[in-house]
Design an enzyme around this catalytic site. Structure first.
Site, PDB file in Angstrom:
ATOM      1  CD  GLN A  51      -9.941  -9.518  10.174  1.00 55.70           C
ATOM      2  OE1 GLN A  51      -9.512  -9.352  11.453  1.00 55.70           O
ATOM      3  NE2 GLN A  51     -10.834 -10.066   9.409  1.00 55.70           N
TER       4      GLN A  51
ATOM      5  CG  HIS B  32      -9.211  -7.921  15.452  1.00 54.41           C
ATOM      6  ND1 HIS B  32      -9.689  -8.644  16.520  1.00 54.41           N
ATOM      7  CD2 HIS B  32      -9.204  -8.427  14.286  1.00 54.41           C
ATOM      8  CE1 HIS B  32     -10.236  -9.397  15.760  1.00 54.41           C
ATOM      9  NE2 HIS B  32     -10.124  -9.440  14.595  1.00 54.41           N
TER      10      HIS B  32
ATOM     11  CD  GLU C 256      -4.822 -12.538  10.214  1.00 50.04           C
ATOM     12  OE1 GLU C 256      -5.068 -13.285  11.119  1.00 50.04           O
ATOM     13  OE2 GLU C 256      -4.965 -11.330  10.499  1.00 50.04           O
ATOM     14  CG  HIS C 257      -7.969 -11.942   6.971  1.00 47.73           C
ATOM     15  ND1 HIS C 257      -7.365 -11.328   8.134  1.00 47.73           N
ATOM     16  CD2 HIS C 257      -8.593 -12.752   7.372  1.00 47.73           C
ATOM     17  CE1 HIS C 257      -7.851 -11.928   9.190  1.00 47.73           C
ATOM     18  NE2 HIS C 257      -8.711 -13.248   8.787  1.00 47.73           N
TER      19      HIS C 257
ATOM     20  CG  ASP D 210     -12.493 -13.036  11.339  1.00 49.03           C
ATOM     21  OD1 ASP D 210     -11.309 -13.661  10.956  1.00 49.03           O
ATOM     22  OD2 ASP D 210     -12.495 -11.987  11.544  1.00 49.03           O
TER      23      ASP D 210
ATOM     24  CG  HIS E 172      26.274 -45.796   9.167  1.00 48.66           C
ATOM     25  ND1 HIS E 172      26.889 -45.417  10.393  1.00 48.66           N
ATOM     26  CD2 HIS E 172      25.076 -45.215   8.995  1.00 48.66           C
ATOM     27  CE1 HIS E 172      26.084 -44.658  10.928  1.00 48.66           C
ATOM     28  NE2 HIS E 172      25.098 -44.388  10.250  1.00 48.66           N
TER      29      HIS E 172
END
Length: 429
Positions: free
Chosen positions: A257, A260, A325-326, A359, A418
């Site tokens: 990752q 990226h 995230e992972h 992914d 009401h």
């Protein structure tokens, strides 16, 4: 390559753990200025900002059908096949998530409640660009929306310089069944999707990952449009390893990752210093020969850490604190340990389950919570594009059973009309 954080013997191994700061006043100010420009200037702002940030002089913001068709035909057949199989896999999983309408009749009160679901009309999918092409993100955002039944799906993706949107990204749009693609990126694309411009109709929901400016922009427009609660920012991975997986495999997954680019997170957690050392050696060797070496090194320099803890309990405590995230479990009993994980966007068990499969082709959307938001949010699902409706029906007997309670509670709140709505029907004290 990884900075070693020794938390062995610490009463709380999660104390003072470093985290990247993706917000701050400066990027937020930039984002708000970009949103304001798009709201006031529309297409003109998008065209000028795209020239400035992406080096593309656009004559039209929307990519034509002809361009998409040409991109599909020019894409290698093997890649076309992989794109189509990814679409099929993601669609199959998300169809599994769909829920049928249901009816509940309260046996005590007789109230009949029908629950049903309807999709939003328009969804906007943000697909990153710049450092790389992400055809997979087209699939992992648009397909869940289409499976949910969204009528119109618009994709915004920054052009890759003067040549426009990367052809393989356009090919993915064709494979996924997307008919609207706009060559616009960054926070300005989020503003366009939220508020609309002359060329880009506003949407109801915006999804998709991006850099910190994109993620902050989505937070800014939340409320104007629906935005999943996760902060889908720069990519993250945590690997917990006990040495049962070869060091080279663990090293590859720590850095996968990181390619990226900066602002992400790449962590290794273990209770065995020799395992950490072996994986670190492998990381150095693999990074040295990686085509995206500069991006990997940038991530590891700012947020690449090997955390030494006392045991598995400490490893899970650190991972849950990070809420990555992972999360990859390189453990002999990975599936059993996975049941103990509280905070993670997605968990990958064992040697043969690298996060890269998630992914692309595993099935669940790869749009996952980052920056600790896995503590309270989840992966993108069909539910992010659906509204749940409740249809409530009472007959006279059911209202008679509940009328006095409605009147009592309404009068306690001082809402006499009401209460009168029940008495008007000849029911209640």
């Amino acid at each position: 390559m990884l900075n070693v954080l020794d938390r062995r013997g610490a009463p709380d191994p999660t104390s003072d753990l470093p985290r990247p700061d993706l917000a701050g006043d400066e990027p937020l100010t930039v984002v708000r200025d970009l949103i304001a420009r798009v709201r006031s200037e529309g297409d003109a702002a998008l065209i000028e900002l795209t020239a400035r940030f992406d080096g593309a002089q656009l004559e039209a913001l929307r990519v034509s059908d002809e361009q998409i068709d040409r991109a599909w035909e020019a894409t290698d057949p093997a890649v076309r096949g992989a794109l189509q199989r990814a679409v099929d896999s993601v669609a199959a999983y998300h169809r599994h998530q769909l829920r049928a309408p249901s009816e509940f009749v309260n046996p005590t009160t007789g109230v009949r409640i029908m629950s049903s679901y309807s999709p939003v009309t328009r969804a906007g999918c943000y697909v990153p660009g710049g450092r790389a092409a992400y055809p997979s993100t087209v699939i992992h955002t648009a397909v869940p929306a289409l499976v949910a039944g969204v009528d119109q799906v618009a994709v915004c993706v920054p052009p890759a310089g003067p040549d426009g949107v990367t052809p393989v990204t356009l090919a993915a749009a064709r494979a996924a069944g997307v008919e609207e693609v706009y060559a616009v990126g960054g926070a300005q694309a989020i503003a366009a999707l939220a508020y609309g411009t002359e060329s880009i109709p506003a949407v109801d929901v915006i999804c998709g990952p991006g850099n910190r400016f994109v993620a902050l922009a989505k937070r800014e427009v939340a409320g104007q449009v629906g935005v999943p609660s996760a902060f889908a920012g720069p990519s993250e991975v945590v690997v917990i390893a006990d040495g049962s997986v070869p060091a080279g495999d663990s090293a590859a997954d720590v850095i996968l990752q990181a390619e990226h680019g900066p602002d992400g997170l790449a962590w290794l957690i273990t209770w065995d210093a020799e395992v950490a050392a072996a994986i670190n050696v492998e990381i150095a060797a693999q990074v040295a020969r990686a085509p995206r070496r500069a991006d990997i090194e940038a991530t590891l320099a700012s947020a690449g850490h090997a955390v030494l803890v006392d045991d598995l309990d400490g490893a899970l405590a650190v991972s849950d604190h990070i809420a990555p995230e992972h999360l990859e479990l390189h453990l002999a009993d990975a599936q059993a340990v996975a049941a103990r994980v509280r905070n993670a966007g997605a968990v990958f068990c064992g040697r043969f389950s690298p996060a890269s499969v998630g992914d692309y082709v595993a099935g669940p959307s790869h749009v996952l919570p980052t920056s600790g938001t896995a503590r309270f949010s989840s992966a993108l699902t069909v539910d992010d594009f659906l509204r749940q409706h409740h249809t409530v029906t009472l007959d006279r007997d059911a209202l008679a059973r509940l009328g006095d309670d409605v009147i009592a509670l309404a009068e306690a709140e001082g809402l006499i009309a009401h209460a009168q709505s029940v008495r008007q029907r000849g029911i209640g004290r």
